[in-house]
Design a protein around this motif. Structure first.
Motif, short mmCIF file in Angstrom:
data_model
loop_
_atom_site.label_atom_id
_atom_site.label_comp_id
_atom_site.label_asym_id
_atom_site.label_seq_id
_atom_site.Cartn_x
_atom_site.Cartn_y
_atom_site.Cartn_z
N LEU A 2 1.01 -1.51 0.04
CA LEU A 2 0.06 -0.13 -0.20
C LEU A 2 0.53 1.31 0.24
O LEU A 2 2.04 1.18 0.22
CB LEU A 2 -0.85 0.14 1.47
N CYS A 3 0.32 2.74 -0.81
CA CYS A 3 1.15 3.77 -0.99
C CYS A 3 1.13 4.29 0.39
O CYS A 3 0.18 4.13 1.63
CB CYS A 3 -0.05 3.98 -1.35
N PRO A 4 2.23 5.00 1.33
CA PRO A 4 2.21 4.87 2.54
C PRO A 4 1.34 6.31 2.57
O PRO A 4 1.18 7.18 3.55
CB PRO A 4 3.25 5.48 3.08
N VAL A 5 1.23 7.10 1.73
CA VAL A 5 0.60 8.15 2.03
C VAL A 5 -0.84 7.71 1.48
O VAL A 5 -1.69 8.53 2.15
CB VAL A 5 1.04 9.17 0.51
N CYS A 6 -1.93 7.46 0.44
CA CYS A 6 -2.67 7.33 0.37
C CYS A 6 -3.20 5.31 0.75
O CYS A 6 -4.85 6.13 0.56
CB CYS A 6 -3.40 7.95 -1.17
N GLY A 7 -2.36 5.64 0.90
CA GLY A 7 -3.31 3.38 1.14
C GLY A 7 -4.00 2.51 -0.29
O GLY A 7 -4.29 1.79 0.54
N ASN A 8 -3.23 3.45 -1.62
CA ASN A 8 -3.69 2.60 -2.70
C ASN A 8 -2.69 1.74 -2.77
O ASN A 8 -1.57 1.88 -2.14
CB ASN A 8 -3.58 3.88 -3.82
N ASP A 9 -3.58 0.12 -3.93
CA ASP A 9 -2.70 -0.76 -3.66
C ASP A 9 -2.36 -0.41 -5.24
O ASP A 9 -1.83 -1.70 -5.62
CB ASP A 9 -3.36 -2.10 -3.28
N GLN A 10 -2.59 0.63 -6.18
CA GLN A 10 -1.74 0.31 -7.70
C GLN A 10 -0.74 1.40 -7.59
O GLN A 10 -0.76 2.53 -7.60
CB GLN A 10 -2.66 0.51 -8.41
N ALA A 37 2.71 9.61 -6.02
CA ALA A 37 3.82 10.13 -4.94
C ALA A 37 4.89 8.86 -5.57
O ALA A 37 3.91 7.80 -6.19
CB ALA A 37 3.91 9.30 -3.64
N VAL A 38 6.03 9.23 -5.51
CA VAL A 38 7.29 8.35 -6.19
C VAL A 38 7.80 7.13 -5.05
O VAL A 38 8.25 8.19 -3.43
CB VAL A 38 7.80 9.04 -7.24
N TYR A 39 8.32 6.12 -5.38
CA TYR A 39 9.14 5.67 -4.34
C TYR A 39 10.04 4.58 -5.29
O TYR A 39 9.33 3.99 -6.23
CB TYR A 39 7.90 4.51 -3.17
N THR A 40 11.04 4.03 -4.36
CA THR A 40 11.92 2.48 -5.31
C THR A 40 10.53 1.83 -4.73
O THR A 40 10.21 1.38 -3.60
CB THR A 40 13.45 2.93 -4.52
#
Length: 80
Positions: A2-10, A37-40
């Motif tokens: 999950l995205c740490p910012v919004c909780g999305n899983d895509q 948001a961009v993550y590695t």
């Protein structure tokens, strides 16, 4: 994960040479489809490590239960 910012899983890969993220190196960048948001890959794994550990434990428990059930069936058949 999950995205740490919004909780999305895509997520989408920003590195098109790695369409399969399982094989991608940890430095591959991913963008959340909702908040952008961009993550590695490594960042996402670290941020979701607790969720990953819980899922692994649940899978382990299911595998053990299935094995015990199959083992009991095999023993009953063997006794007959």
């Amino acid at each position: 994960m999950l995205c740490p910012v919004c909780g999305n899983d895509q997520f989408e890969s920003l590195n098109p040479e790695y369409p399969d993220l399982k094989e991608a190196p940890d430095e591959v960048q991913l963008r959340c489809a909702d908040c952008c948001a961009v993550y590695t890959k490594e960042d996402l794994i670290r941020e979701n490590s607790e969720k990953i550990a819980i899922a692994a434990d649940e899978m382990k428990d299911e595998i053990i239960k299935d094995f015990e059930k199959d083992f009991k069936k095999a023993i009953r058949k063997w006794k007959l």
